[in-house]
Design a protein around this motif. Sequence first.
Motif, PDB file in Angstrom:
ATOM      1  N   GLY A 170      -5.873  15.330  -2.097  1.00 13.71           N
ATOM      2  CA  GLY A 170      -4.640  14.692  -1.646  1.00 13.71           C
ATOM      3  C   GLY A 170      -4.856  13.342  -1.033  1.00 13.71           C
ATOM      4  N   CYS A 171      -6.103  13.026  -0.621  1.00  9.59           N
ATOM      5  CA  CYS A 171      -6.403  11.741   0.004  1.00  9.59           C
ATOM      6  C   CYS A 171      -6.956  10.726  -0.988  1.00  9.59           C
ATOM      7  N   ASN A 188      -3.829  24.718   0.080  1.00  8.15           N
ATOM      8  CA  ASN A 188      -2.541  24.088  -0.232  1.00  8.15           C
ATOM      9  C   ASN A 188      -2.557  22.587   0.013  1.00  8.15           C
ATOM     10  N   ALA A 189      -3.482  22.106   0.880  1.00  7.16           N
ATOM     11  CA  ALA A 189      -3.455  20.695   1.257  1.00  7.16           C
ATOM     12  C   ALA A 189      -4.020  19.804   0.166  1.00  7.16           C
ATOM     13  N   ALA A 190      -4.995  20.258  -0.557  1.00  2.65           N
ATOM     14  CA  ALA A 190      -5.691  19.417  -1.529  1.00  2.65           C
ATOM     15  C   ALA A 190      -4.922  19.347  -2.829  1.00  2.65           C
ATOM     16  N   ARG A 191      -3.875  18.525  -2.850  1.00  5.50           N
ATOM     17  CA  ARG A 191      -3.082  18.356  -4.068  1.00  5.50           C
ATOM     18  C   ARG A 191      -2.703  16.889  -4.184  1.00  5.50           C
ATOM     19  N   ALA A 218       0.849  -1.202   0.000  1.00  7.55           N
ATOM     20  CA  ALA A 218       0.000   0.000   0.000  1.00  7.55           C
ATOM     21  C   ALA A 218       0.878   1.244   0.000  1.00  7.55           C
ATOM     22  N   LEU A 219       0.384   2.269  -0.690  1.00 10.81           N
ATOM     23  CA  LEU A 219       0.995   3.594  -0.695  1.00 10.81           C
ATOM     24  C   LEU A 219       0.166   4.477   0.236  1.00 10.81           C
ATOM     25  N   CYS A 220       0.821   5.091   1.201  1.00 13.00           N
ATOM     26  CA  CYS A 220       0.141   5.901   2.221  1.00 13.00           C
ATOM     27  C   CYS A 220       0.629   7.345   2.151  1.00 13.00           C
ATOM     28  N   HIS A 221      -0.209   8.260   2.631  1.00 13.80           N
ATOM     29  CA  HIS A 221       0.068   9.701   2.549  1.00 13.80           C
ATOM     30  C   HIS A 221      -0.405  10.364   3.838  1.00 13.80           C
ATOM     31  N   PHE A 222       0.382  11.306   4.320  1.00 10.85           N
ATOM     32  CA  PHE A 222      -0.023  12.090   5.492  1.00 10.85           C
ATOM     33  C   PHE A 222      -0.640  13.401   5.004  1.00 10.85           C
ATOM     34  N   CYS A 223      -1.967  13.446   5.069  1.00 10.08           N
ATOM     35  CA  CYS A 223      -2.686  14.639   4.623  1.00 10.08           C
ATOM     36  C   CYS A 223      -2.661  15.691   5.725  1.00 10.08           C
ATOM     37  N   GLU A 224      -2.441  16.959   5.326  1.00 10.19           N
ATOM     38  CA  GLU A 224      -2.369  18.034   6.316  1.00 10.19           C
ATOM     39  C   GLU A 224      -3.725  18.332   6.935  1.00 10.19           C
ATOM     40  N   ARG A 276       0.542   3.972  11.750  1.00 12.91           N
ATOM     41  CA  ARG A 276       1.798   3.786  12.485  1.00 12.91           C
ATOM     42  C   ARG A 276       3.011   4.156  11.642  1.00 12.91           C
ATOM     43  N   SER A 277       2.940   3.887  10.335  1.00 12.64           N
ATOM     44  CA  SER A 277       4.099   4.197   9.488  1.00 12.64           C
ATOM     45  C   SER A 277       4.307   5.701   9.326  1.00 12.64           C
ATOM     46  N   LEU A 278       3.245   6.508   9.484  1.00  7.33           N
ATOM     47  CA  LEU A 278       3.349   7.960   9.281  1.00  7.33           C
ATOM     48  C   LEU A 278       3.216   8.731  10.584  1.00  7.33           C
TER      49      LEU A 278
END
Length: 560
Positions: A72-73, A226-229, A6-12, A115-117
């Motif tokens: 971004g999510c 800025n977050a929604a990218r 899985a590819l994960c992302h930390f959204c602001e 946990r990874s982020l």
Amino acid sequence: MNALVALCHFCELHGPRTLFCTEALHPPSPSPSSQAGAPVPGDRDRDGDREGEGLTMRANSSASQRGEMCEGCRSLPASHPGFVSIDDETGIRFLSHQHPRQPQLFSVVRQACVRSLSCEVCPGREGPIFFGDEQHGFVFSHTFFIKDSLARGFQRWYSIVMVAMDRIYLINSWPFLLRHLRLTIQSLQSTALKVFDSEQGVCPQRAARMNSVFSPAVFPHQRSGNAARSLTSLTQHPNLWASLHSSFSWLLKACGSRLTEKLLEGAPTEDTLVLIERQTEQEEEMSCWEGAEGGGSTSQRHQSESELGPDFLCDDDAKLNDLPGPKFRSLRHLRQVLGAAEFRQLVWHVLMGNQVIWRGADPGLIQSAFTVLKSLLPVGCVRSVPYSAQYEEAYKCNFLGLSPDVPIPMHVSSSEFSVLVDVSSERSCQSAAVGEDDISSLYQFTISSANTQPTDRGPTLLNKLEVALSNENLSVDVVSHCLLCLKEEWMNKVKVLFKFSKVDGRGREDTQKVLALLGATGPGEEDNVRLLKFWMTGLSKTYKSHLMTAVRGGERSPSQ
């Protein structure tokens, strides 16, 4: 490989989120290649569409529980069915979408993502790390940053996680995963860096932010914008998710096929060590005879080969099948021919180490009997002369085959440490009409011994063996494995007794306590002790020298 990438992302705005997930679905049939006919490509596509629709519905339902997602999510639009790849060799399907298809896996991946982020990061917040437990699975995680001219700090935080329940397999795959995931990460970072540099060239954000007026009222709106990218926007890669699906699918396939399970043998058994020692001795003696001079060297060399018993170095089953004429096939067959009482008497003498003599006109039959009976003993306790024209003393062999006209010496026939089996032809004139394996119709067996000690009490190994042989529900192979386990059990007891009595030199009372601990006391105690002492002679020289060396080393260490 039963794993998931899985590819994960930390959204602001929303915190850790799963962007893209690839899992392997194994076919329901254990052997897909044996199914009749090949599936139609159109059916595969429709199956993939249906799976994609299910994934989309699960993704939408899970997203609705967590609120509306920003750009971004989100990786794939809600109408996208996902990606499906099929491995024609194994029938495994690799499915990719934003979330796993099973609710249980969704929870596991969600926890690994958080946990990874958040807490499970390596120093510098970029690089690989391993964490997990038996309940939620084990995770190989690699965190990294992607350049973004509109983000805080001009970068966004991502991670690629591989989740599996097999901890050892995942740890052993660490170098492989690290090498190939870094290639994927470096490709993403280099592509995003080019976009970042082009955007900075058009409108440098650092100078614009320093010159702008900070207002607490407008800060949330600026942060939200800025977050929604999305990652697609950051890399300007039109086929980003299809490319990641190919990379993750190949990673799961390659990682599953690069490591295979193998059955590893443990430490060599005493029988193996004895065979190796005898083969080494035979090779050394052969080399000595080849280097010796003299006219009698050739005949003496052939005599040496027969005395060393080269039959120990080949398979007993193969030898048994190669013997001509009627033969004993197993211990159960021998018991059926001789009868239960006579069989127990004969096996008792074998286990006690007494000399077993078979006298008859059929060498093949006698050798087959020895092949079956030798399976009762460790290899180191067997000294066999399959067929001889003269009597050989007990110190030379405990299995001796003789021709019918060979007389037995008086001191042997009157000894309680030997047993004689006379084989006489019963129906020689009608042997052609009788089946070859019907030994009881062809021969008559007479067992005689001067031993007066009762053989119905022990040893314990013989009692357990007779229970297995009399149970008709157990096949011959099962009985053989049962005998093998019994031999290993009693060989371990022999090692303990040898270490305690011979190496350590303990007294009689201590030895008696050890015998009780080993379960050798009680009914049949005398037979158990005789068996243990006889089997001591079958211990390998390697084991004995190892024990003596260890004891001497332990005696020297305090003085040193």
